[in-house]
Write a protein that holds these residues in place. Structure first.
Motif, PDB file in Angstrom:
ATOM      1  N   LEU A  19     -25.408 -32.794  26.719  1.00 36.13           N
ATOM      2  CA  LEU A  19     -24.414 -31.943  27.120  1.00 36.13           C
ATOM      3  C   LEU A  19     -24.606 -31.461  28.636  1.00 36.13           C
ATOM      4  O   LEU A  19     -25.494 -31.115  28.935  1.00 36.13           O
ATOM      5  CB  LEU A  19     -24.362 -30.735  26.269  1.00 36.13           C
ATOM      6  N   ARG A  20     -23.578 -31.136  29.389  1.00 33.78           N
ATOM      7  CA  ARG A  20     -23.663 -30.865  30.579  1.00 33.78           C
ATOM      8  C   ARG A  20     -22.827 -29.584  31.045  1.00 33.78           C
ATOM      9  O   ARG A  20     -22.449 -28.840  30.282  1.00 33.78           O
ATOM     10  CB  ARG A  20     -23.013 -31.900  31.487  1.00 33.78           C
ATOM     11  N   ASP A 110     -29.631 -33.795  42.252  1.00 31.00           N
ATOM     12  CA  ASP A 110     -31.065 -33.968  41.505  1.00 31.00           C
ATOM     13  C   ASP A 110     -30.927 -33.396  40.021  1.00 31.00           C
ATOM     14  O   ASP A 110     -31.970 -33.448  39.374  1.00 31.00           O
ATOM     15  CB  ASP A 110     -32.299 -33.465  42.430  1.00 31.00           C
ATOM     16  N   ARG A 111     -29.678 -32.710  39.936  1.00 28.30           N
ATOM     17  CA  ARG A 111     -29.447 -32.227  38.636  1.00 28.30           C
ATOM     18  C   ARG A 111     -28.265 -32.975  37.924  1.00 28.30           C
ATOM     19  O   ARG A 111     -27.216 -32.607  37.836  1.00 28.30           O
ATOM     20  CB  ARG A 111     -29.362 -30.756  38.717  1.00 28.30           C
ATOM     21  N   PRO A 112     -28.585 -34.304  37.414  1.00 32.91           N
ATOM     22  CA  PRO A 112     -27.439 -34.975  36.661  1.00 32.91           C
ATOM     23  C   PRO A 112     -26.675 -34.449  35.371  1.00 32.91           C
ATOM     24  O   PRO A 112     -25.561 -34.829  35.392  1.00 32.91           O
ATOM     25  CB  PRO A 112     -28.308 -36.153  36.364  1.00 32.91           C
ATOM     26  N   ARG A 141     -20.720 -25.879  28.987  1.00 25.09           N
ATOM     27  CA  ARG A 141     -20.890 -24.435  29.735  1.00 25.09           C
ATOM     28  C   ARG A 141     -20.205 -24.489  30.984  1.00 25.09           C
ATOM     29  O   ARG A 141     -20.567 -25.654  31.610  1.00 25.09           O
ATOM     30  CB  ARG A 141     -22.272 -24.050  29.568  1.00 25.09           C
ATOM     31  N   ILE A 142     -19.442 -23.786  31.348  1.00 26.39           N
ATOM     32  CA  ILE A 142     -18.732 -23.942  32.658  1.00 26.39           C
ATOM     33  C   ILE A 142     -18.899 -22.555  33.684  1.00 26.39           C
ATOM     34  O   ILE A 142     -18.590 -21.413  33.208  1.00 26.39           O
ATOM     35  CB  ILE A 142     -17.327 -24.052  32.541  1.00 26.39           C
ATOM     36  N   LEU A 143     -19.392 -22.688  34.740  1.00 23.30           N
ATOM     37  CA  LEU A 143     -19.461 -21.606  35.843  1.00 23.30           C
ATOM     38  C   LEU A 143     -18.237 -21.534  36.698  1.00 23.30           C
ATOM     39  O   LEU A 143     -18.024 -22.649  37.181  1.00 23.30           O
ATOM     40  CB  LEU A 143     -20.804 -21.828  36.780  1.00 23.30           C
ATOM     41  N   GLY A 343     -31.016 -19.909  33.793  1.00 22.66           N
ATOM     42  CA  GLY A 343     -30.964 -19.932  32.465  1.00 22.66           C
ATOM     43  C   GLY A 343     -30.029 -21.099  31.749  1.00 22.66           C
ATOM     44  O   GLY A 343     -30.464 -21.505  30.557  1.00 22.66           O
ATOM     45  N   TRP A 344     -29.162 -21.750  32.407  1.00 21.56           N
ATOM     46  CA  TRP A 344     -28.462 -22.819  32.047  1.00 21.56           C
ATOM     47  C   TRP A 344     -29.163 -24.262  32.549  1.00 21.56           C
ATOM     48  O   TRP A 344     -29.130 -25.141  31.884  1.00 21.56           O
ATOM     49  CB  TRP A 344     -26.974 -22.687  32.484  1.00 21.56           C
ATOM     50  N   ILE A 345     -29.635 -24.075  33.986  1.00 18.06           N
ATOM     51  CA  ILE A 345     -30.130 -25.157  34.291  1.00 18.06           C
ATOM     52  C   ILE A 345     -31.722 -24.897  34.618  1.00 18.06           C
ATOM     53  O   ILE A 345     -32.096 -23.836  34.851  1.00 18.06           O
ATOM     54  CB  ILE A 345     -29.589 -25.791  35.510  1.00 18.06           C
TER      55      ILE A 345
END
Length: 345
Positions: A19-20, A110-112, A141-143, A343-345
């Motif tokens: 999940l992204r 670098d964070r696929p 999750r969406i910022l 906290g998400w990445i």
């Protein structure tokens, strides 16, 4: 009684590890075309928002549909044509916001599992399409990143309104975060100062003073509790400290007033006229409230206000570009996004 059926949005059938996290940059908006029909569609959506024009009563609807949408689109289309990106057949705001999104995506490559996209509050691409697209690409999750340094109900809040209107029609909602205003963020102030210093060094003249012009707002909105004016003041004061200037060398003004009610003062156009009549001959204008150049900076400031200054005796006028997709500008966006993704990445 009208029953609204929720949109059956299903989250992607991906394992949790795949999940992204989505990042959606959002700016104000722009007409799709630089002609009267295109501007009319845009203005109708924009001016029908109760966050922008709070009194949406019968009198306003009559004025909007009977006068404004009949007369203003043609004139504003001429203004858009002065700044239009003819190569891409779109406004500079759309070109720049797309580039900001592309550059942020490259910076986070670098964070696929992080997916970056962009949207406009009014016009296209819409917030609906942006959220739908991120979900389709596996984001649970969406910022949301409103590209407004200073908070106001008519900019930042209406982005949130629209985001949650979209979510209200979903059964399976993504988790949402929204970045806060960054009006005195150290990275933002430093980027502004660096941009100003770099541009001033490139000029063939030395400005006697700098005007920081922010988008205006009806005074009544601030009287009701909107913090926008205080945020603009705080930004200007922080910028003065960083540049080593006082209020006589870095002025605060407000532009783009509309209608007949009192707006935040001092007005930018009246200040241009006054300064020129008082003998100021060299001036530079910066627009810290805009994250990307648009009609209000490229046409209203760089053309209209330059003419006002020169017609009243001014000789040299410089419009300092917005941060746009410059390296300092992208540092601001990247710093903000990475901080809020913790906290998400």
């Amino acid at each position: 009684m009208t029953i609204v059926t929720p949109i059956e949005t299903t989250k992607p059938a991906l394992p949790p590890a795949q999940l992204r996290v989505g990042v959606l940059l959002v700016n104000l908006g722009t007409p799709d075309t630089a002609d009267a029909p295109g501007v009319r569609v845009y203005l109708k959506e924009f001016l029908s928002d109760a966050r922008v024009i709070e009194d949406q009563g019968l009198i306003w609807k009559l004025v909007l549909n009977g006068i404004i949408l009949r007369t203003r689109p043609r004139a504003k289309a001429r203004d858009y044509l002065k700044i239009w990106n003819t190569e891409k057949n779109e406004s500079p705001l759309k070109t720049i916001t797309r580039s900001q999104s592309d550059k942020l995506a490259a910076a986070l490559s670098d964070r696929p599992h992080v997916v970056v996209d962009w949207a406009m509050r009014y016009g296209n691409p819409s917030i609906q399409s942006g959220i739908d697209g991120l979900i389709a690409r596996g984001c649970d999750r969406i910022l949301i990143v409103p590209l407004y340094p200073q908070y106001s109900a008519s900019t930042s809040a209406t982005v949130c309104d629209e985001v949650f209107r979209v979510l209200a029609r979903m059964r399976a909602q993504p988790t949402i975060r929204v970045t806060p205003p960054y009006y005195v963020d150290e990275a933002y102030i430093e980027a502004l100062a660096t941009s100003i210093e770099t541009h001033l060094a490139s000029l063939s003249f030395k400005p006697e003073l700098i005007v920081a012009s922010f988008h205006g707002m009806p005074k009544s909105y601030v009287d009701k509790g909107d913090p926008y004016q205080s945020h603009c003041v705080a930004t200007t004061e922080a910028l003065r400290r960083r540049l080593g200037m006082d209020e006589t060398k870095l002025l605060l003004t407000f532009q783009s007033r509309f209608g007949f009610s009192e707006w935040l003062q001092p007005y930018t156009d009246k200040t241009m006229e006054r300064l020129a009549k008082e003998g100021v001959r060299r001036i530079a204008v910066v627009t810290p409230g805009f994250s990307a150049d648009c009609l209000e900076t490229l046409e209203e400031i760089a053309q209209e206000n330059a003419e006002i200054f020169e017609e009243n005796g001014g000789e040299h006028f410089a419009a300092i570009p917005c941060l746009n997709d410059s390296d300092p500008g992208m540092d601001v966006i990247r710093t903000l996004v990475l901080r809020e993704l913790q906290g998400w990445i």
